[in-house]
Design an enzyme around this catalytic site. Structure first.
Site, PDB file in Angstrom:
ATOM      1  N   ASP A  23      88.816  30.980   6.381  1.00 36.26           N
ATOM      2  CA  ASP A  23      87.386  30.890   6.678  1.00 36.26           C
ATOM      3  C   ASP A  23      86.594  31.071   5.397  1.00 36.26           C
ATOM      4  O   ASP A  23      86.832  32.031   4.650  1.00 36.26           O
ATOM      5  CB  ASP A  23      86.970  32.030   7.633  1.00 36.26           C
ATOM      6  CG  ASP A  23      87.317  31.726   9.081  1.00 36.26           C
ATOM      7  OD1 ASP A  23      87.870  30.648   9.354  1.00 36.26           O
ATOM      8  OD2 ASP A  23      87.011  32.580   9.939  1.00 36.26           O
ATOM      9  N   LYS A  80      83.778  24.585  13.074  1.00 33.43           N
ATOM     10  CA  LYS A  80      83.846  24.990  14.485  1.00 33.43           C
ATOM     11  C   LYS A  80      82.696  24.421  15.304  1.00 33.43           C
ATOM     12  O   LYS A  80      81.570  24.328  14.817  1.00 33.43           O
ATOM     13  CB  LYS A  80      83.772  26.523  14.583  1.00 33.43           C
ATOM     14  CG  LYS A  80      84.994  27.256  14.053  1.00 33.43           C
ATOM     15  CD  LYS A  80      84.812  28.756  14.232  1.00 33.43           C
ATOM     16  CE  LYS A  80      85.854  29.570  13.484  1.00 33.43           C
ATOM     17  NZ  LYS A  80      87.206  29.432  14.028  1.00 33.43           N
ATOM     18  N   GLY A 152      87.747  38.526  14.014  1.00 31.46           N
ATOM     19  CA  GLY A 152      86.778  39.440  13.427  1.00 31.46           C
ATOM     20  C   GLY A 152      87.090  40.905  13.626  1.00 31.46           C
ATOM     21  O   GLY A 152      86.244  41.758  13.410  1.00 31.46           O
ATOM     22  N   ARG A 164     103.814  35.873  21.296  1.00 32.06           N
ATOM     23  CA  ARG A 164     105.011  36.273  22.059  1.00 32.06           C
ATOM     24  C   ARG A 164     104.973  35.692  23.475  1.00 32.06           C
ATOM     25  O   ARG A 164     105.997  35.260  23.997  1.00 32.06           O
ATOM     26  CB  ARG A 164     105.120  37.806  22.126  1.00 32.06           C
ATOM     27  CG  ARG A 164     105.714  38.435  20.884  1.00 32.06           C
ATOM     28  CD  ARG A 164     106.112  39.873  21.191  1.00 32.06           C
ATOM     29  NE  ARG A 164     106.572  40.585  20.022  1.00 32.06           N
ATOM     30  CZ  ARG A 164     107.849  40.648  19.627  1.00 32.06           C
ATOM     31  NH1 ARG A 164     108.787  40.009  20.305  1.00 32.06           N
ATOM     32  NH2 ARG A 164     108.186  41.334  18.558  1.00 32.06           N
ATOM     33  N   GLY A 213      92.714  38.093  13.691  1.00 33.95           N
ATOM     34  CA  GLY A 213      93.076  39.465  13.355  1.00 33.95           C
ATOM     35  C   GLY A 213      94.065  39.609  12.212  1.00 33.95           C
ATOM     36  O   GLY A 213      94.481  40.717  11.889  1.00 33.95           O
ATOM     37  N   GLY A 234      90.613  34.614   8.908  1.00 29.82           N
ATOM     38  CA  GLY A 234      89.164  34.530   9.002  1.00 29.82           C
ATOM     39  C   GLY A 234      88.515  35.578   8.144  1.00 29.82           C
ATOM     40  O   GLY A 234      88.402  35.454   6.930  1.00 29.82           O
ATOM     41  N   SER A 235      88.128  36.673   8.785  1.00 30.93           N
ATOM     42  CA  SER A 235      87.383  37.716   8.092  1.00 30.93           C
ATOM     43  C   SER A 235      88.240  38.463   7.090  1.00 30.93           C
ATOM     44  O   SER A 235      87.723  39.104   6.174  1.00 30.93           O
ATOM     45  CB  SER A 235      86.838  38.694   9.131  1.00 30.93           C
ATOM     46  OG  SER A 235      86.364  37.982  10.256  1.00 30.93           O
TER      47      SER A 235
END
Lengths: 291, 212
Positions: A23, A80, A152, A164, A213, A234-235
């Site tokens: 990101d 997005k 995030g 999983r 995450g 991402g973050s």
């Protein structure tokens, strides 16, 4: 969309395998990501951690901002749109985006219908928590799947749970007798031909990345261990102390996820990781958007 | 012809472990390396993934550079230490096959990128020459001309954000063109394509490579 275009779009995801998609919010960040070895970037105005902090309605980014990032790098650029927002998707197709992420990170525009992605020439990636969601998105035309995870947060638990779950459900489907696949398709609420494909091939018909995450080289290696074919971050990168170093470390960890000696070296002195929020501390569960 | 996406769960073909030579090393730092391994499995040819410098052992006498992102692969070639053994392999005149990003890694000159990687193929290559993903396309063309020893008629070609060759030096031969742009080159034991033979189900180019 012709069969040929659908194949070409799935093929682009094949070229991204083993890579990291990052990101970015500015051309400068996009260059840092490319220099660190990202295989693509996701252009957005605010990274998920900031969307979460700001609250309110989160929408497609300004096309001018996306174009600035397209001009800054030579690797593929994704962006997005809100779930079900056909017009935002048409806008991104008009600016020649390489991949559209119909994403639960933004506020959904439609709480029932996803975009009929078969009507577009540009490829789509969609999030999924389980096999049923993944195959429904593929039926709608998604050319690539990613786990939803919980964006995030810097907490990898949901991405792990989703990967999983998907792998387990694929194994279960593969183990069935041929005449049991009809009922399995009904239970999963997916078209029979896609259930049959998974039964016969033991995998999704498109590439499957991990997302949501991932914050450290070890997180990326964990997701590869669990069967991800690449990683979205991402973050985790631009909310950390030393983005360039962390980005390069995550790229190397994704490529050589089996090499623990290397992972140990890559994990040294990366500076501060993003702060992170545990899944039971958050109010908005983005992964619950779109089934 | 639709070819399944491949996920790789092993590091080498079953017969590669004991092989003293004749193994194809597939660069496996990023990209569609599993698809090349699946083609070699179909042809019964031993292969081994090259993830680290230590994977490049004496059993390897040919190398495949797969599709993917050339900037990513270029960085990882350096950080894994795989650059030096592959460069030596190419300099020794041993067979190498580059597809798409692999063609970029092999080229002596890139006209829209300051980087040069192996610099072995006497040609100037333009990255993303057909534009973004909406410019990706499929076509059919011949490899070589009738009468050539390596002539392959009507090859299916798949271009994914592909490069093309802007100019060719005296050492390399143009084998395939699409709309006037060279998209396949051969220079002795170096084979380079802007397209993806590993995605089409047509194994003839891999067979040609294995015969070098």
């Amino acid at each position: 969309m012709t069969q040929n275009r659908a194949e070409l779009n799935r093929n682009l995801a094949q070229m991204l395998k083993g890579g990291v998609i990052m990101d970015v919010t500015t051309p400068e960040q996009a260059k840092i990501a490319q220099d660190a070895g990202a295989c693509a970037v996701m252009a957005l105005e605010r990274i998920p951690a900031d969307i979460r902090a700001a609250g309110g309605v989160s929408r497609m980014s300004d096309p001018a901002m996306i174009k600035g990032i397209q001009a800054a790098v030579s690797i593929p650029v994704m962006a997005k749109v809100r779930i079900g927002h056909i017009a935002e998707a048409r806008i991104l197709q008009a600016i020649d985006i390489d991949y559209i992420d119909e994403s639960e990170v933004l506020s959904p525009a439609d709480d029932v219908y996803h975009i009929d992605k078969n009507q577009f020439d540009v490829p789509f990636v969609c999030g999924a928590k389980n096999l049923g969601e993944a195959l429904r998105r593929i039926a709608e035309g998604a050319a690539m799947i990613r786990t939803k995870g919980e964006p995030g947060t810097g907490d990898v638990i949901q991405a792990v749970r989703h990967m999983r779950t998907m792998t387990k459900q694929i194994h279960e489907l593969t183990a069935l007798r041929d005449d049991e696949v009809y009922e399995a398709a009904k239970q999963l609420a997916v078209p029979y031909d896609l259930a049959k494909y998974v039964h016969d091939n033991g995998r999704l018909p498109v590439v499957n990345f991990a997302a949501g995450g991932v914050a450290t080289p070890a997180d990326a290696a964990l997701m590869m261990e669990l069967g991800a074919e690449g990683v979205f971050v991402g973050s985790g990168i631009f909310k950390s102390g030393d983005p360039a170093k962390r980005a390069a470390a995550i790229v190397q960890a994704t490529a050589n996820w089996q090499d623990a000696d290397l992972l140990a070296k890559l994990s040294e002195n990366l500076g501060e990781a993003m702060v992170g929020i545990n899944e039971d501390e958050i109010q908005t569960i983005m992964a619950a958007r779109g089934e | 012809m639709v070819v399944a996406v491949q996920y790789i769960s092993k590091e080498e073909s079953d017969d590669a472990e004991t092989a003293k030579h004749g193994v194809t090393g597939i660069l496996a730092v990023q990209g569609a390396f599993a698809e090349h391994a699946a083609v070699l499995d179909k042809l019964g040819a031993p292969w081994k993934l090259l993830r680290a410098a230590s994977d490049f052992d004496a059993s390897i006498d040919r190398v495949i550079l797969p599709g993917g992102e050339s900037t990513t692969q270029g960085k990882l070639l350096r950080s894994t230490g795989l650059f030096a053994p592959i460069a030596e392999h190419i300099a020794a005149g041993k067979p190498v096959f580059g597809t798409c990003a692999g063609m970029i890694l092999l080229a002596s000159r890139l006209d829209n990128d300051p980087n040069v990687y192996f610099g072995a193929l006497d040609a100037t290559v333009r990255r993303n020459a057909y534009g973004r993903q909406l410019g990706s396309f499929a076509a059919t063309a011949d490899f070589g001309r009738p009468g050539d020893a390596d002539y392959l008629p009507d090859l299916p070609l798949v271009f994914i954000r592909g490069p093309y060759v802007v100019s060719v030096g005296p050492k390399a031969d143009v084998k395939t063109t699409v709309d006037g742009h060279p998209v396949a080159l051969r220079q002795g034991n170096i084979l380079a394509t802007a397209f993806h033979p590993e995605l089409t189900g047509d194994t003839r180019l891999h067979e040609l490579f294995l015969s070098l």
